[in-house]
Design a protein around this motif. Structure first.
Motif, PDB file in Angstrom:
ATOM      1  N   UNK A  39       0.789  -1.222   0.000  1.00 23.08           N
ATOM      2  CA  UNK A  39       0.000   0.000   0.000  1.00 23.08           C
ATOM      3  C   UNK A  39       0.823   1.273   0.000  1.00 23.08           C
ATOM      4  N   UNK A  40       1.988   1.234  -0.658  1.00 27.31           N
ATOM      5  CA  UNK A  40       2.872   2.397  -0.689  1.00 27.31           C
ATOM      6  C   UNK A  40       2.705   3.162  -1.997  1.00 27.31           C
ATOM      7  N   UNK A  41       2.988   4.466  -1.950  1.00 26.18           N
ATOM      8  CA  UNK A  41       2.946   5.285  -3.155  1.00 26.18           C
ATOM      9  C   UNK A  41       4.226   5.093  -3.970  1.00 26.18           C
ATOM     10  N   UNK A  42       4.094   5.326  -5.272  1.00 32.57           N
ATOM     11  CA  UNK A  42       5.249   5.175  -6.158  1.00 32.57           C
ATOM     12  C   UNK A  42       6.294   6.243  -5.871  1.00 32.57           C
ATOM     13  N   UNK A  43       5.858   7.492  -5.755  1.00 32.43           N
ATOM     14  CA  UNK A  43       6.801   8.592  -5.623  1.00 32.43           C
ATOM     15  C   UNK A  43       7.252   8.737  -4.181  1.00 32.43           C
ATOM     16  N   UNK A  44       8.546   8.543  -3.960  1.00 29.89           N
ATOM     17  CA  UNK A  44       9.151   8.695  -2.636  1.00 29.89           C
ATOM     18  C   UNK A  44      10.143   9.851  -2.733  1.00 29.89           C
ATOM     19  N   UNK A  45       9.685  11.035  -2.373  1.00 34.72           N
ATOM     20  CA  UNK A  45      10.489  12.244  -2.570  1.00 34.72           C
ATOM     21  C   UNK A  45      11.800  12.195  -1.786  1.00 34.72           C
ATOM     22  N   UNK A  46      11.754  11.697  -0.563  1.00 34.76           N
ATOM     23  CA  UNK A  46      12.962  11.650   0.274  1.00 34.76           C
ATOM     24  C   UNK A  46      14.014  10.739  -0.336  1.00 34.76           C
ATOM     25  N   UNK A  47      13.588   9.564  -0.794  1.00 34.38           N
ATOM     26  CA  UNK A  47      14.498   8.608  -1.414  1.00 34.38           C
ATOM     27  C   UNK A  47      15.129   9.186  -2.684  1.00 34.38           C
TER      28      UNK A  47
END
Length: 384
Positions: A40-48
């Protein structure tokens, strides 16, 4: 110094090596997408992503640092596009779109009731007669009234102006489409010629004030300013013409169509007074249910983005990668969320194309405030 042919041969060799590495990276990103979907995670991980680009920048030679960071940013963007296409399979929007594509109900049948704002002779009236011959055209005082009639089932379609080539988008109509959970099912671009209309015994030298809809006044702003006229807004161009016909003033004129002169017994003092000769208004047919016609070739979307560097470029990159032609991009601030914006985007595309379908499904799950406004056909220009 190496020759040009030697440089190109070396680049070809590097490209072959890069292709293998990029394919390997893309396959790993597919596994990342499956993991995110399962958890259930979003594709875009800004921090990563920010951490990766910072590391690339620290490792890259200084003289080409920005170019290499930009290259890796593009690679990650295309990896996300691949992940979006995979994760779109679980989007709750898929069923809605499938149902719309399978529904072969025509958007209009001869005699169907079509609602427009204003009274007979208005540009919306002319547009409705051109787009829907034989329609039972019904008139409403304002745009909100058209949507209320649509929601109650009193009319099958509403026809409203959404954009003008001189004066821009009709923001209130876009807001009403969203607020009423409505969809665009067809559109047409109409060339509009504004005329200065007055009672038969009035000379152009006598005019001191003009009245019309605010959009028409805006489209003729240069003309009004040059003549030094006072401008007064009316709810519709035809209503303005009717008001002038019923007035006892000899210094008042309406800005409306030549048809309004005939209908309300006015004379045409001057034609073609709009600031742009090719003044064009786009009208949209609005439905309370999602209908995707077989000839649909244009898609309209709305979504929100935080005011941060690169957020819009990231989204636009997906459309560029799929070779999609954007025909409109407009931003408006969100009053309740400082420095955040809603974007309205139109592009040439069909939901019957699998890459487009997957992208829309993915964005509908990923982007805040996302709204699919319709996939429809835009008819050719028609003079009004």
């Amino acid at each position: 110094m190496k020759s040009l042919s030697e440089c190109r041969e070396e680049i070809d060799t590097i490209n072959t090596e890069l292709l293998r590495l990029l394919e390997r990276r893309m396959r790993v990103s597919e596994n990342v997408a499956r993991y995110k979907l399962a958890n259930g995670m979003k594709i875009f991980d800004e921090t990563r992503e920010a951490a990766i680009l910072e590391k690339i920048g620290s490792l890259a030679p200084e003289d080409i640092r920005s170019e290499l960071v930009g290259t890796f940013d593009g690679i990650m963007n295309m990896s996300k596009l691949r992940q979006y296409r995979l994760i779109s399979q679980s989007s709750p929007s898929r069923e809605l779109f499938y149902q719309a594509l399978e529904d072969d109900t025509p958007i209009y049948r001869t005699g169907d009731p079509v609602g427009v704002q204003g009274i007979a002779g208005a540009y919306s009236h002319k547009a409705a007669m051109g787009m829907f011959p034989g329609a039972d055209i019904r008139f409403y005082t304002d745009w909100a009234g058209v949507f209320a009639a649509l929601k109650s089932g009193e009319i099958s379609l509403g026809l409203l102006p959404v954009e003008n080539s001189t004066y821009g988008s009709v923001s209130d109509v876009y807001r009403l489409i969203i607020d009423n959970d409505a969809y665009v099912v067809a559109s047409d671009r109409l060339r509009v010629e504004h005329c200065l209309l007055a009672k038969s015994d009035v000379r152009i030298e006598d005019i001191t004030e003009v009245t019309s809809h605010s959009q028409a006044l805006g489209q003729c702003a240069g003309y009004i300013r040059l003549r030094g006229y006072k401008a007064t807004s009316a709810i519709n161009t035809a209503v303005a013409a009717e008001n002038v016909a019923n007035s006892d003033r000899n210094d008042l004129a309406a800005i409306a169509s030549v048809d309004c002169a005939e209908k309300y017994g006015l004379c045409v003092l001057e034609t073609g007074i709009q600031d742009e000769a090719n003044n064009t208004t786009r009208f949209a047919a609005i439905s309370s249910r999602l209908i995707i016609p077989r000839d649909a070739d244009k898609i309209s979307l709305r979504f929100s983005l935080a005011h941060r560097e690169g957020t819009l470029a990231r989204i636009l990159g997906y459309f560029a990668a799929l070779g999609l032609n954007l025909t409109k991009l407009e931003s408006r601030p969100i009053p309740s969320r400082p420095f955040e914006y809603r974007f309205y985007l139109d592009f040439i595309g069909k939901m019957t194309d699998e890459p487009v379908f997957d992208l829309i499904c993915a964005l509908s799950s990923e982007l805040p405030d996302f709204r699919f406004m319709g996939n429809y056909h835009e008819y050719s220009d028609m003079d009004v």
